[in-house]
Structures are given as C-alpha cells and as structure tokens.
Design a protein around this motif. Structure first.
Motif, PDB file in Angstrom:
ATOM      1  N   TYR A  87       1.737  11.141   9.201  1.00  0.00           N
ATOM      2  CA  TYR A  87       1.453   9.740   8.918  1.00  0.00           C
ATOM      3  C   TYR A  87       2.431   8.834   9.666  1.00  0.00           C
ATOM      4  O   TYR A  87       3.638   9.064   9.660  1.00  0.00           O
ATOM      5  CB  TYR A  87       1.615   9.449   7.427  1.00  0.00           C
ATOM      6  N   TYR A  91       6.425  -1.245   7.603  1.00  0.00           N
ATOM      7  CA  TYR A  91       7.291  -1.717   6.522  1.00  0.00           C
ATOM      8  C   TYR A  91       6.668  -1.615   5.150  1.00  0.00           C
ATOM      9  O   TYR A  91       7.360  -1.430   4.162  1.00  0.00           O
ATOM     10  CB  TYR A  91       7.659  -3.180   6.774  1.00  0.00           C
ATOM     11  N   ASP A  92       5.324  -1.756   5.069  1.00  0.00           N
ATOM     12  CA  ASP A  92       4.704  -1.801   3.753  1.00  0.00           C
ATOM     13  C   ASP A  92       4.500  -0.417   3.147  1.00  0.00           C
ATOM     14  O   ASP A  92       4.032  -0.310   2.016  1.00  0.00           O
ATOM     15  CB  ASP A  92       3.372  -2.543   3.798  1.00  0.00           C
ATOM     16  N   MET A  93       4.855   0.635   3.906  1.00  0.00           N
ATOM     17  CA  MET A  93       4.785   2.000   3.373  1.00  0.00           C
ATOM     18  C   MET A  93       3.395   2.369   2.880  1.00  0.00           C
ATOM     19  O   MET A  93       3.260   3.160   1.954  1.00  0.00           O
ATOM     20  CB  MET A  93       5.833   2.197   2.278  1.00  0.00           C
ATOM     21  N   ARG A  94       2.383   1.768   3.465  1.00  0.00           N
ATOM     22  CA  ARG A  94       1.026   2.120   3.108  1.00  0.00           C
ATOM     23  C   ARG A  94       0.522   3.199   4.063  1.00  0.00           C
ATOM     24  O   ARG A  94       0.441   2.990   5.267  1.00  0.00           O
ATOM     25  CB  ARG A  94       0.124   0.885   3.176  1.00  0.00           C
ATOM     26  N   PHE A  95       0.221   4.351   3.496  1.00  0.00           N
ATOM     27  CA  PHE A  95      -0.224   5.488   4.289  1.00  0.00           C
ATOM     28  C   PHE A  95      -1.733   5.409   4.521  1.00  0.00           C
ATOM     29  O   PHE A  95      -2.475   5.089   3.618  1.00  0.00           O
ATOM     30  CB  PHE A  95       0.074   6.792   3.552  1.00  0.00           C
ATOM     31  N   GLY A  96      -2.172   5.727   5.693  1.00  0.00           N
ATOM     32  CA  GLY A  96      -3.601   5.839   5.964  1.00  0.00           C
ATOM     33  C   GLY A  96      -4.016   7.287   5.808  1.00  0.00           C
ATOM     34  O   GLY A  96      -3.459   8.016   4.995  1.00  0.00           O
ATOM     35  N   ALA A  97      -4.994   7.699   6.601  1.00  0.00           N
ATOM     36  CA  ALA A  97      -5.483   9.074   6.511  1.00  0.00           C
ATOM     37  C   ALA A  97      -4.608  10.037   7.311  1.00  0.00           C
ATOM     38  O   ALA A  97      -4.635  11.239   7.082  1.00  0.00           O
ATOM     39  CB  ALA A  97      -6.913   9.152   6.992  1.00  0.00           C
TER      40      ALA A  97
ATOM     41  N   TYR B  35       1.678   6.594  -5.585  1.00  0.00           N
ATOM     42  CA  TYR B  35       0.545   6.777  -4.698  1.00  0.00           C
ATOM     43  C   TYR B  35      -0.490   7.674  -5.373  1.00  0.00           C
ATOM     44  O   TYR B  35      -0.139   8.560  -6.148  1.00  0.00           O
ATOM     45  CB  TYR B  35       0.973   7.441  -3.384  1.00  0.00           C
ATOM     46  N   GLN B  37      -3.520  10.322  -4.386  1.00  0.00           N
ATOM     47  CA  GLN B  37      -4.049  11.088  -3.261  1.00  0.00           C
ATOM     48  C   GLN B  37      -5.300  11.843  -3.680  1.00  0.00           C
ATOM     49  O   GLN B  37      -5.275  12.647  -4.619  1.00  0.00           O
ATOM     50  CB  GLN B  37      -3.020  12.067  -2.716  1.00  0.00           C
ATOM     51  N   GLY B  42      -7.522   9.918   0.933  1.00  0.00           N
ATOM     52  CA  GLY B  42      -6.176  10.085   1.472  1.00  0.00           C
ATOM     53  C   GLY B  42      -5.120   9.582   0.508  1.00  0.00           C
ATOM     54  O   GLY B  42      -5.307   9.592  -0.704  1.00  0.00           O
ATOM     55  N   LEU B  43      -4.019   9.095   1.067  1.00  0.00           N
ATOM     56  CA  LEU B  43      -2.869   8.668   0.272  1.00  0.00           C
ATOM     57  C   LEU B  43      -2.926   7.149   0.115  1.00  0.00           C
ATOM     58  O   LEU B  43      -2.713   6.407   1.067  1.00  0.00           O
ATOM     59  CB  LEU B  43      -1.589   9.086   0.992  1.00  0.00           C
ATOM     60  N   PHE B  45      -1.694   3.585  -1.721  1.00  0.00           N
ATOM     61  CA  PHE B  45      -0.562   2.952  -2.388  1.00  0.00           C
ATOM     62  C   PHE B  45      -0.999   2.276  -3.675  1.00  0.00           C
ATOM     63  O   PHE B  45      -1.968   1.511  -3.685  1.00  0.00           O
ATOM     64  CB  PHE B  45       0.064   1.938  -1.430  1.00  0.00           C
ATOM     65  N   ASN B  56       5.372  -4.926  -5.310  1.00  0.00           N
ATOM     66  CA  ASN B  56       4.256  -4.784  -4.391  1.00  0.00           C
ATOM     67  C   ASN B  56       3.158  -4.034  -5.110  1.00  0.00           C
ATOM     68  O   ASN B  56       3.447  -3.151  -5.942  1.00  0.00           O
ATOM     69  CB  ASN B  56       4.720  -3.994  -3.153  1.00  0.00           C
ATOM     70  N   LYS B  57       1.905  -4.378  -4.818  1.00  0.00           N
ATOM     71  CA  LYS B  57       0.796  -3.749  -5.532  1.00  0.00           C
ATOM     72  C   LYS B  57      -0.338  -3.470  -4.568  1.00  0.00           C
ATOM     73  O   LYS B  57      -0.644  -4.293  -3.701  1.00  0.00           O
ATOM     74  CB  LYS B  57       0.316  -4.670  -6.645  1.00  0.00           C
ATOM     75  N   GLY B  58      -0.954  -2.320  -4.725  1.00  0.00           N
ATOM     76  CA  GLY B  58      -2.105  -1.961  -3.904  1.00  0.00           C
ATOM     77  C   GLY B  58      -3.400  -2.481  -4.518  1.00  0.00           C
ATOM     78  O   GLY B  58      -3.395  -3.219  -5.501  1.00  0.00           O
ATOM     79  N   HIS B  98      11.219  -1.726  -0.058  1.00  0.00           N
ATOM     80  CA  HIS B  98      10.350  -2.164   1.025  1.00  0.00           C
ATOM     81  C   HIS B  98      10.787  -1.676   2.396  1.00  0.00           C
ATOM     82  O   HIS B  98      11.299  -2.426   3.216  1.00  0.00           O
ATOM     83  CB  HIS B  98      10.286  -3.687   1.016  1.00  0.00           C
TER      84      HIS B  98
END
Lengths: 105, 113
Positions: A87, A91-97, B35, B37, B42-43, B45, B56-58, B98
């Motif tokens: 991955y 900065y936002d630590m949002r993981f994609g696929a 997270y 999964q 996938g993973l 947030f 922070n919120k997803g 962050h």
C-alpha cells in the motif's frame, strides 16, 4: 482527501528486482509518502516513507519523482517472503486496495 | 515492548446485536486508528483518535462509533449489526497524530450471522 493509485497486481521472479509504482497527483507539498505491506493473515507493517529525496532502508528503497506526483517502491531482490499486498498512502493514512505482489520461485 | 493488542480476536454475533472491540496501543502512543478490512472493499479507514478526541472519520454510518480513554486505550462499537459488517477490524497506534508511522494489531475478526 489525498488519493493514491496503484496497479491491482504485479508478478516477479525470485531474486529479481521489483518496482512497485504509485501515483499521487494531488499530493501537497508537506505530505509524506508512506508504504506499508500486508503479509497473509497479518496486519499491515511499515516499509518506508519519504518526502522529497530518495530513501533507503534495510527492507526497500523509495524513489520519489521530482514533481512528487508519483513514487516507486523498489525491492532489490524479491524473495518468496515478500509476497504481500503493498500500500502506498499519504498523510491521511487512508489505504486503498494496494498492489498484490506475487513472487514466483 | 508490547505491541498493539486487540481483543477479542474472534467473535460471532447475529444481526441486530451490537459489538464492542478493544485496542490497547503501544505504550507511549497517543494516536489510535481503526480500519475495517473485507475481501471486496480492502482496508477502509474508520476513525482516528488522539488525546481522547476523534480527529478524523471515514465514510461509515453512525452505527460505527468509537472512543479513547485517558490511558490511550480505545474501543469501537458497532450497533445494529448487519451481515455486511462481517470483517477483520484492525487497530493501529502511532506516536504522532495524522501521518505518523502506524503499528497494527492482529485484528478482531467479526462474523455476523
């Protein structure tokens, strides 16, 4: 939100170098680029991170484009244990696929 | 130095029930992120807490909530469980808020029947 784009999957042969690309065209000037990997049945683990200059550590190298809109994680000699999902995140630590790396013996 | 500890590791619930998952971060770490999964998504947030405040919120419905205590331990709660909530829930801790290096636990695997 910052966003990264990675290929879904890649294959490599054992003991050959692997270059895993990541596009992050909306990156801001202060965003670090982080790479994590997730081995089967484990939580993700940190691999490397960088801001502008290329970075090296014992696991991998990170090459960052001059305009910082893309980066490449380099595994110098892939082993079977490197088979994982990789991955690239900002900065936002949002993981994609991520990219699923398969290493063939 | 102990790693991130998540409990329970496995649990089975039925639709409509609620569940609470716990995460103990690495000593000294003040940021905790959650997270979800799943094979298809996938993973994803969920949220991040730092110094007992959600920072922070997803994009998850309000059924998903969390909190952080003064000792940095965190809990997440899912109410009115749906089949689609079946997933591995991962917690990560970091020193900084962050963008700091994340250290993940082994996760709590939730199955909703």
């Amino acid at each position: 939100d910052a966003k990264t784009t990675q290929p879904n999957s890649m294959e490599s042969n054992e003991e050959e170098p692997v270059h895993l690309p990541c596009n992050h065209s909306t990156i801001s000037g202060t965003d670090y680029i982080h790479w994590y990997r997730q081995l089967p049945s484990q939580g993700p683990e940190y691999v490397i991170h960088g801001l502008t200059s290329n970075v090296n550590n014992r696991m991998a190298s990170l090459a960052i484009a001059e305009d910082r809109k893309s980066s490449t994680l380099i595994l110098h000699r892939a082993t079977l244990r490197d088979a994982a999902v990789y991955y690239c995140i900002l900065y936002d630590m949002r993981f994609g696929a991520g990219t699923r790396l398969t290493v063939k013996p | 130095k102990a790693g991130v500890t998540q409990t329970p590791r496995y649990l089975i619930k039925t639709r409509g029930q609620q569940v609470t998952l716990s995460c103990s971060p690495i000593s000294g770490h003040r940021s905790v992120s959650w997270y979800q999964q799943t094979p298809g998504q996938g993973l994803q947030f969920l949220f991040e807490y730092f110094s007992e405040t959600q920072r922070n919120k997803g994009n998850f419905p309000g059924r998903f909530s969390g909190r952080q205590f003064s000792n940095s331990r965190s809990e997440m709660n899912v109410s009115t469980l749906e089949l689609g909530d079946s997933a591995l829930y991962l917690c990560a801790s970091s020193l900084a808020y962050h963008g700091g290096e994340l250290f993940f636990g082994e996760g709590s695997r939730l199955t909703v029947l």
